[in-house]
Design a protein around this motif. Structure first.
Motif, PDB file in Angstrom:
ATOM      1  N   ALA A  60     -73.456 -34.581  11.749  1.00  0.00           N
ATOM      2  CA  ALA A  60     -73.679 -34.005  10.523  1.00  0.00           C
ATOM      3  C   ALA A  60     -74.426 -35.076   9.679  1.00  0.00           C
ATOM      4  O   ALA A  60     -75.674 -34.735   9.043  1.00  0.00           O
ATOM      5  CB  ALA A  60     -72.582 -33.527   9.627  1.00  0.00           C
ATOM      6  N   ALA A  61     -74.074 -36.329   9.783  1.00  0.00           N
ATOM      7  CA  ALA A  61     -74.723 -37.398   9.097  1.00  0.00           C
ATOM      8  C   ALA A  61     -76.233 -37.435   9.803  1.00  0.00           C
ATOM      9  O   ALA A  61     -77.404 -37.690   9.076  1.00  0.00           O
ATOM     10  CB  ALA A  61     -74.103 -38.754   9.278  1.00  0.00           C
ATOM     11  N   PHE A  67     -82.696 -33.803   8.034  1.00  0.00           N
ATOM     12  CA  PHE A  67     -83.163 -32.833   6.919  1.00  0.00           C
ATOM     13  C   PHE A  67     -84.211 -33.567   5.787  1.00  0.00           C
ATOM     14  O   PHE A  67     -84.987 -32.987   5.319  1.00  0.00           O
ATOM     15  CB  PHE A  67     -82.016 -32.285   6.320  1.00  0.00           C
ATOM     16  CG  PHE A  67     -81.275 -31.273   7.003  1.00  0.00           C
ATOM     17  CD1 PHE A  67     -81.989 -30.412   7.911  1.00  0.00           C
ATOM     18  CD2 PHE A  67     -79.939 -31.246   6.845  1.00  0.00           C
ATOM     19  CE1 PHE A  67     -81.511 -29.456   9.044  1.00  0.00           C
ATOM     20  CE2 PHE A  67     -79.283 -30.064   7.605  1.00  0.00           C
ATOM     21  CZ  PHE A  67     -79.948 -29.682   8.594  1.00  0.00           C
ATOM     22  N   THR A  68     -83.839 -34.919   5.703  1.00  0.00           N
ATOM     23  CA  THR A  68     -84.587 -35.775   4.622  1.00  0.00           C
ATOM     24  C   THR A  68     -86.139 -35.924   5.387  1.00  0.00           C
ATOM     25  O   THR A  68     -87.017 -35.745   4.651  1.00  0.00           O
ATOM     26  CB  THR A  68     -84.015 -37.146   4.573  1.00  0.00           C
ATOM     27  OG1 THR A  68     -82.785 -36.753   3.945  1.00  0.00           O
ATOM     28  CG2 THR A  68     -84.837 -37.803   3.295  1.00  0.00           C
ATOM     29  N   PHE A  69     -86.109 -36.159   6.539  1.00  0.00           N
ATOM     30  CA  PHE A  69     -87.380 -36.216   7.277  1.00  0.00           C
ATOM     31  C   PHE A  69     -88.359 -34.864   7.260  1.00  0.00           C
ATOM     32  O   PHE A  69     -89.380 -34.808   6.914  1.00  0.00           O
ATOM     33  CB  PHE A  69     -87.188 -36.742   8.597  1.00  0.00           C
ATOM     34  CG  PHE A  69     -88.468 -36.610   9.826  1.00  0.00           C
ATOM     35  CD1 PHE A  69     -89.186 -37.518   9.779  1.00  0.00           C
ATOM     36  CD2 PHE A  69     -88.543 -35.372  10.392  1.00  0.00           C
ATOM     37  CE1 PHE A  69     -90.617 -37.741  10.425  1.00  0.00           C
ATOM     38  CE2 PHE A  69     -89.774 -35.434  11.021  1.00  0.00           C
ATOM     39  CZ  PHE A  69     -90.702 -36.438  11.281  1.00  0.00           C
ATOM     40  N   GLY A 102     -81.709 -41.206   5.328  1.00  0.00           N
ATOM     41  CA  GLY A 102     -82.452 -40.322   4.414  1.00  0.00           C
ATOM     42  C   GLY A 102     -81.837 -40.887   2.886  1.00  0.00           C
ATOM     43  O   GLY A 102     -82.853 -40.788   1.971  1.00  0.00           O
ATOM     44  N   ASP A 103     -80.496 -40.843   2.876  1.00  0.00           N
ATOM     45  CA  ASP A 103     -80.205 -41.451   1.377  1.00  0.00           C
ATOM     46  C   ASP A 103     -80.776 -42.754   1.096  1.00  0.00           C
ATOM     47  O   ASP A 103     -81.161 -42.946   0.017  1.00  0.00           O
ATOM     48  CB  ASP A 103     -78.606 -41.489   1.647  1.00  0.00           C
ATOM     49  CG  ASP A 103     -78.040 -40.195   1.638  1.00  0.00           C
ATOM     50  OD1 ASP A 103     -78.726 -39.314   1.307  1.00  0.00           O
ATOM     51  OD2 ASP A 103     -76.532 -40.197   1.770  1.00  0.00           O
ATOM     52  N   ARG A 122     -87.577 -34.143  -5.767  1.00  0.00           N
ATOM     53  CA  ARG A 122     -88.278 -32.888  -5.145  1.00  0.00           C
ATOM     54  C   ARG A 122     -87.678 -32.953  -3.690  1.00  0.00           C
ATOM     55  O   ARG A 122     -87.289 -32.140  -3.090  1.00  0.00           O
ATOM     56  CB  ARG A 122     -89.826 -32.971  -5.363  1.00  0.00           C
ATOM     57  CG  ARG A 122     -90.293 -31.956  -4.519  1.00  0.00           C
ATOM     58  CD  ARG A 122     -90.220 -30.592  -5.175  1.00  0.00           C
ATOM     59  NE  ARG A 122     -90.840 -29.594  -4.410  1.00  0.00           N
ATOM     60  CZ  ARG A 122     -90.298 -28.509  -4.232  1.00  0.00           C
ATOM     61  NH1 ARG A 122     -89.077 -27.967  -4.779  1.00  0.00           N
ATOM     62  NH2 ARG A 122     -90.980 -27.488  -3.563  1.00  0.00           N
ATOM     63  N   ILE A 123     -88.081 -34.203  -3.035  1.00  0.00           N
ATOM     64  CA  ILE A 123     -87.533 -34.191  -1.593  1.00  0.00           C
ATOM     65  C   ILE A 123     -85.875 -34.018  -1.365  1.00  0.00           C
ATOM     66  O   ILE A 123     -85.445 -33.161  -0.605  1.00  0.00           O
ATOM     67  CB  ILE A 123     -87.549 -35.776  -1.141  1.00  0.00           C
ATOM     68  CG1 ILE A 123     -89.183 -36.186  -0.984  1.00  0.00           C
ATOM     69  CG2 ILE A 123     -86.814 -35.922   0.230  1.00  0.00           C
ATOM     70  CD1 ILE A 123     -89.559 -37.192  -0.582  1.00  0.00           C
TER      71      ILE A 123
END
Length: 169
Positions: A60-61, A67-69, A102-103, A122-123
């Protein structure tokens, strides 16, 4: 429900006399209700070496970073068509900052400037929406099953061919 053991637990055999029960023994259902015991139906594998997180939590991490990408790619595509200046700023930032976490990427982007903060928000909004509405979770599961099966088949076929010394004619 988490499993502590790899085999199901069995309720102990007890003789209990209940009013109205002529046999003098409790039914297993009645006994479970009485003592609140529910045998574990879980027969999942124990996976050592993951510390406090499960393999699912680790996956999940990784998906969150992915998902950020994806969100960055979507936002860049949107900006390219209507805000060229913001597009170039984000491209510049992406070229100097890793998207592996991502974070961390979003945190750095927020602190870059007030304008970059808006891009980071927005991201984060896009990654949330994508993960909840657009990502095809069922398709992921089917593809993962298929890829594992095909890989196992290929590896076994290659091994058998390698060890059997069968010559192609």
């Amino acid at each position: 429900m988490e499993c502590a053991l790899s085999s199901p637990l069995r309720a102990p055999s007890l003789s209990v006399i209940f009013p109205g029960n002529s046999s003098g023994r409790a039914s297993s259902l009645h006994l479970r209700q009485l003592v609140g015991f529910r045998p574990s139906r879980c027969q999942k594998m124990f996976v050592p070496g993951f510390g406090e997180a499960s393999p699912e939590a680790k996956a999940a991490a990784k998906l969150q970073h992915f998902f950020t990408f994806v969100a960055v790619k979507i936002v860049l595509a949107q900006l390219q068509s209507y805000n060229r200046e913001a597009y170039e700023e984000l491209m510049e930032f992406v070229s100097h900052n890793s998207l592996n976490d991502g974070d961390q990427f979003c945190s750095r982007l927020m602190r870059e400037s007030p304008r970059h903060k808006g891009l980071a928000l927005r991201i984060m909004e896009v990654r949330s929406a994508y993960s909840k509405r657009d990502f095809e979770w069922d398709n992921l599961q089917k593809l993962a099953y298929k890829m594992v099966d095909e890989s196992n088949t290929r590896l076994m076929r290659d091994y058998v061919l390698e060890t059997s010394h069968i010559e192609d004619k």
